[in-house]
Design an enzyme around this catalytic site. Sequence first.
Site, mmCIF file in Angstrom:
data_model
loop_
_atom_site.group_PDB
_atom_site.id
_atom_site.type_symbol
_atom_site.label_atom_id
_atom_site.label_comp_id
_atom_site.label_asym_id
_atom_site.label_seq_id
_atom_site.Cartn_x
_atom_site.Cartn_y
_atom_site.Cartn_z
ATOM 1 N N LYS A 78 -3.935 -8.144 -16.184
ATOM 2 C CA LYS A 78 -3.998 -9.314 -15.303
ATOM 3 C C LYS A 78 -5.447 -9.555 -14.902
ATOM 4 O O LYS A 78 -6.183 -8.623 -14.602
ATOM 5 C CB LYS A 78 -3.114 -9.050 -14.076
ATOM 6 C CG LYS A 78 -3.115 -10.136 -13.009
ATOM 7 C CD LYS A 78 -2.155 -9.756 -11.878
ATOM 8 C CE LYS A 78 -2.270 -10.711 -10.692
ATOM 9 N NZ LYS A 78 -1.373 -10.318 -9.577
ATOM 10 N N ASP A 97 2.036 -4.889 -9.334
ATOM 11 C CA ASP A 97 0.722 -5.401 -9.701
ATOM 12 C C ASP A 97 -0.312 -4.508 -9.013
ATOM 13 O O ASP A 97 -0.506 -4.588 -7.794
ATOM 14 C CB ASP A 97 0.552 -6.856 -9.255
ATOM 15 C CG ASP A 97 1.395 -7.835 -10.068
ATOM 16 O OD1 ASP A 97 2.483 -7.440 -10.539
ATOM 17 O OD2 ASP A 97 0.970 -8.993 -10.205
ATOM 18 N N LYS A 141 -1.630 -11.810 -17.786
ATOM 19 C CA LYS A 141 -1.367 -12.650 -16.620
ATOM 20 C C LYS A 141 -2.682 -13.163 -16.023
ATOM 21 O O LYS A 141 -3.379 -12.425 -15.344
ATOM 22 C CB LYS A 141 -0.585 -11.877 -15.550
ATOM 23 C CG LYS A 141 -0.305 -12.689 -14.280
ATOM 24 C CD LYS A 141 0.489 -11.870 -13.264
ATOM 25 C CE LYS A 141 0.637 -12.595 -11.930
ATOM 26 N NZ LYS A 141 1.400 -11.797 -10.931
#
Length: 334
Positions: free
Chosen positions: A234, A166, A270
């Site tokens: 995300k 991430d 996400k």
Amino acid sequence: MTGTQIVPAERALALIGGEATDANLRRYLHGIPGVDAVGLEQRAASLGTRSIKTTSKALALDTVIKLIDLTTLEGADTPGKVRSLVAKAMNPDPADSSCPRVAAVCVYGDMVPYAIQALGSAHGDPDQGGIAVAAVATAFPSGRASLAIKLEDTADAVRAGADEIDMVIDRGAFLAGRYGQVYDEIVAVKEACRRSDGSYTHLKVILETGELNTYDNVRRASWLAILAGGDFIKTSTGKVAPAATLPVTLLMLEVVRDWHRLTGEKVGVKPAGGIRSSKDAIKYLVTVAETVGEGWLQPHLFRFGASSLLNDVLLQRQKLTTGHYSGPDYVTID
């Protein structure tokens, strides 16, 4: 999880009609139609009012669990805390063997070996019933470091065995209009996700939407992250307010829907940070199903980044089963 090799330069060349320079990216990104903020927020609010009945609610709650990245990202994290997190990920409700596992645990890079060790045979692809290990990288959460440090941060987590990375984009560069710099960094981080066997660690690109100020910026950043090779977009680090919101997530889902229609490729979304209740999480499931289709409700295409959401879901599951809420000691304290 083994990521497929993506060639971002070919993506950009095909779509923007030239090299991914600042000028070409600016022309393309600013040519995307502006966001109708009122319409977006009204649609998000409408989707959030859909009711789900008992049988469907039970399925929805289990789906939420299967899509959670159970997270601990604190300076005080210890190997012991990570082992406790993993134990909860593998067996969220010790009193109910039918309770599914979460998709992944998300930790700092130096905690990856402890997470993998604690998972043991449970470590694996969440689409196949395993639990992945995700690591935040690239000077998370600020992204304020040299590219060399960001790449080594990523490569170190990959060498440690992380299944997913991430990363955070350089919001300062993006807001200053240096789109080529942001693009090049994502491309470089994607390459740093390459394992020794040639496969790629899954890359989630964190936009930190709370710092992007406008829906138009969120849309442009989403397109930029996908062009550069992100497997997921995300919303947030969870360290900046506002974090995930339903309108922003809806907007990002619309981008991946449009990308899929354009290219046939599927990119994940996400939302992370601030989603604490089952009621709110189910709104996100409805939004996914209505925007990109129920086929996106699987771990390689949708995740919740959360630390406290799981507890509320477990309490709601238990109420459906027994007809009453358990006390607060029914779930562990995170």
